[in-house]
Scaffold this active site. Structure first.
Site, PDB file in Angstrom:
ATOM      1  N   PRO A  46      44.984  41.956  33.342  1.00  0.00           N
ATOM      2  CG  PRO A  46      44.258  43.640  31.898  1.00  0.00           C
ATOM      3  CD  PRO A  46      43.796  42.753  32.996  1.00  0.00           C
ATOM      4  CD  GLU A  94      36.950  50.482  31.978  1.00  0.00           C
ATOM      5  OE1 GLU A  94      38.179  50.418  32.116  1.00  0.00           O
ATOM      6  OE2 GLU A  94      36.386  50.503  30.868  1.00  0.00           O
ATOM      7  NE  ARG A 135      49.238  19.753  29.156  1.00  0.00           N
ATOM      8  CZ  ARG A 135      50.511  19.576  28.883  1.00  0.00           C
ATOM      9  NH1 ARG A 135      51.410  20.434  29.334  1.00  0.00           N
ATOM     10  NH2 ARG A 135      50.929  18.567  28.166  1.00  0.00           N
ATOM     11  CG  ASP A 158      53.869  18.663  26.109  1.00  0.00           C
ATOM     12  OD1 ASP A 158      53.857  18.190  24.967  1.00  0.00           O
ATOM     13  OD2 ASP A 158      53.042  18.362  26.987  1.00  0.00           O
TER      14      ASP A 158
HETATM   15  C1  SAM Z   1      38.072  44.767  30.340  1.00  0.00           C
HETATM   16  S1  SAM Z   1      39.080  43.992  31.502  1.00  0.00           S
HETATM   17  C2  SAM Z   1      39.608  45.331  32.523  1.00  0.00           C
HETATM   18  C3  SAM Z   1      40.896  45.918  32.062  1.00  0.00           C
HETATM   19  C4  SAM Z   1      41.415  47.027  32.954  1.00  0.00           C
HETATM   20  N1  SAM Z   1      40.605  48.211  32.860  1.00  0.00           N
HETATM   21  C5  SAM Z   1      42.833  47.361  32.529  1.00  0.00           C
HETATM   22  O1  SAM Z   1      42.998  48.064  31.532  1.00  0.00           O
HETATM   23  O2  SAM Z   1      43.801  46.884  33.162  1.00  0.00           O
HETATM   24  C6  SAM Z   1      37.943  43.111  32.521  1.00  0.00           C
HETATM   25  C7  SAM Z   1      38.506  41.909  33.242  1.00  0.00           C
HETATM   26  O3  SAM Z   1      38.973  40.964  32.305  1.00  0.00           O
HETATM   27  C8  SAM Z   1      40.027  40.203  32.877  1.00  0.00           C
HETATM   28  N2  SAM Z   1      41.179  40.277  31.947  1.00  0.00           N
HETATM   29  C9  SAM Z   1      41.224  40.990  30.808  1.00  0.00           C
HETATM   30  N3  SAM Z   1      42.375  40.794  30.156  1.00  0.00           N
HETATM   31  C10 SAM Z   1      43.088  39.914  30.897  1.00  0.00           C
HETATM   32  C11 SAM Z   1      44.374  39.314  30.729  1.00  0.00           C
HETATM   33  N4  SAM Z   1      45.146  39.582  29.704  1.00  0.00           N
HETATM   34  N5  SAM Z   1      44.774  38.434  31.682  1.00  0.00           N
HETATM   35  C12 SAM Z   1      44.010  38.159  32.752  1.00  0.00           C
HETATM   36  N6  SAM Z   1      42.790  38.718  32.950  1.00  0.00           N
HETATM   37  C13 SAM Z   1      42.328  39.574  32.040  1.00  0.00           C
HETATM   38  C14 SAM Z   1      40.293  40.765  34.255  1.00  0.00           C
HETATM   39  O4  SAM Z   1      39.625  39.959  35.197  1.00  0.00           O
HETATM   40  C15 SAM Z   1      39.664  42.144  34.159  1.00  0.00           C
HETATM   41  O5  SAM Z   1      39.230  42.618  35.417  1.00  0.00           O
END
Ligand code: SAM
Length: 246
Positions: free
Chosen positions: A88, A115, A152, A166
């Site tokens: 994220p 995490e 795409r 699009d």
């Molecule tokens: C629970 S999340 C970990 C979040 C992390 N502790 C943080 O707060 O930044 C677990 C995994 O989900 C994926 N993930 C979660 N949200 C995401 C997003 N918005 N975009 C891309 N990957 C995401 C990532 O691979 C991440 O390592």
């Protein structure tokens, strides 16, 4: 284009290959998607991929060793890919970012869980990618979203004309679409679409596109580079608004 994905849930991700446009692209050899189970790169009996965080606190962290072993295997077998880490905290996935990624011949997507992944794995990462400002439970859906949107833009996967019309291409939203029947329960298809006048249809579509963009995404409208058709369409939109106001 070659796409690799490493995850602890390969069965979850592999359905991306089974449906619609992506399935056709795979069948036609335009995209080669291979999914790897990170647990195959563990060495213990229980195939453990997570451990407690140094410093304490809630949740578990993905261990670095299986990733290090995986990269060694992968690079030896397929050569060096452009490595994307789903997180994220990464660069937000947009149409233009997807276009950039589609120009790479070979990408590898890493899916986190818990995490997240031990920070030292970032030494193998070229770019971090986020699909939005929210936290999912894992990187599998983001990996599938990346594959879908990037595909795409791979030549031959979707008709170029369709991609260009699009939403978000050129910072406009798509115009409304209609199909048969011409009328349903009193709701009619706009006359211009059945007029057979291609110029008028094109102008109407651009006008509707501009209208939707102004109403729903004024931020995009402000970035849009206006061409001659936009100017004509804006005049037509203005006339429409004036006649509705009278
Ligand atoms: C629970 S999340 C970990 C979040 C992390 N502790 C943080 O707060 O930044 C677990 C995994 O989900 C994926 N993930 C979660 N949200 C995401 C997003 N918005 N975009 C891309 N990957 C995401 C990532 O691979 C991440 O390592």
């Amino acid at each position: 284009m070659r796409v690799g994905v490493v995850t602890i849930f390969p069965d979850f991700v592999k359905v991306i290959k089974d449906y619609g446009v992506i399935a056709q692209a795979v069948e036609n050899g335009l995209i080669d998607i291979e999914i790897f189970n990170l647990r195959d790169f563990t060495t213990d009996k229980h195939k453990v991929v997570d451990d407690y965080p140094y410093g304490g606190g809630p949740g578990m962290v993905m261990k670095p060793e299986p990733f290090f072993r995986f990269f060694e295997f992968y690079n030896q077998k397929y050569g060096k890919p452009y490595v994307l880490l789903t997180t994220p905290q990464g660069k937000r996935l947009t149409n233009s970012f997807a276009q950039e990624l589609a120009s790479k011949e070979h990408i590898l997507i890493i899916c986190g869980r818990y995490e997240g992944i031990d920070e030292r794995v970032s030494h193998f990462v070229d770019e971090e990618v986020s699909i939005g400002d929210y936290v999912l439970t894992g990187g599998e859906l983001p990996a599938m979203v990346v594959i879908d949107v990037v595909s795409r833009f791979v030549s031959g996967v979707v008709e170029e004309e369709s991609v260009k019309n699009d939403s978000f291409y050129n910072d406009l939203l798509d115009h409304p679409h209609y199909t048969r029947p011409r009328e349903i329960e009193g709701f009619k298809v706009p006359e211009v679409l059945v007029s057979g006048n291609h110029e008028e249809v094109e102008l109407w579509r651009r006008k509707e596109s501009l209208k939707k963009t102004i109403l729903k995404r004024p931020d995009l409208f402000m970035k849009h580079a206006f061409d001659d058709l936009d100017k004509k369409a804006l005049i037509s939109l203005f006339k429409e608004l004036m006649s509705n106001a009278q």
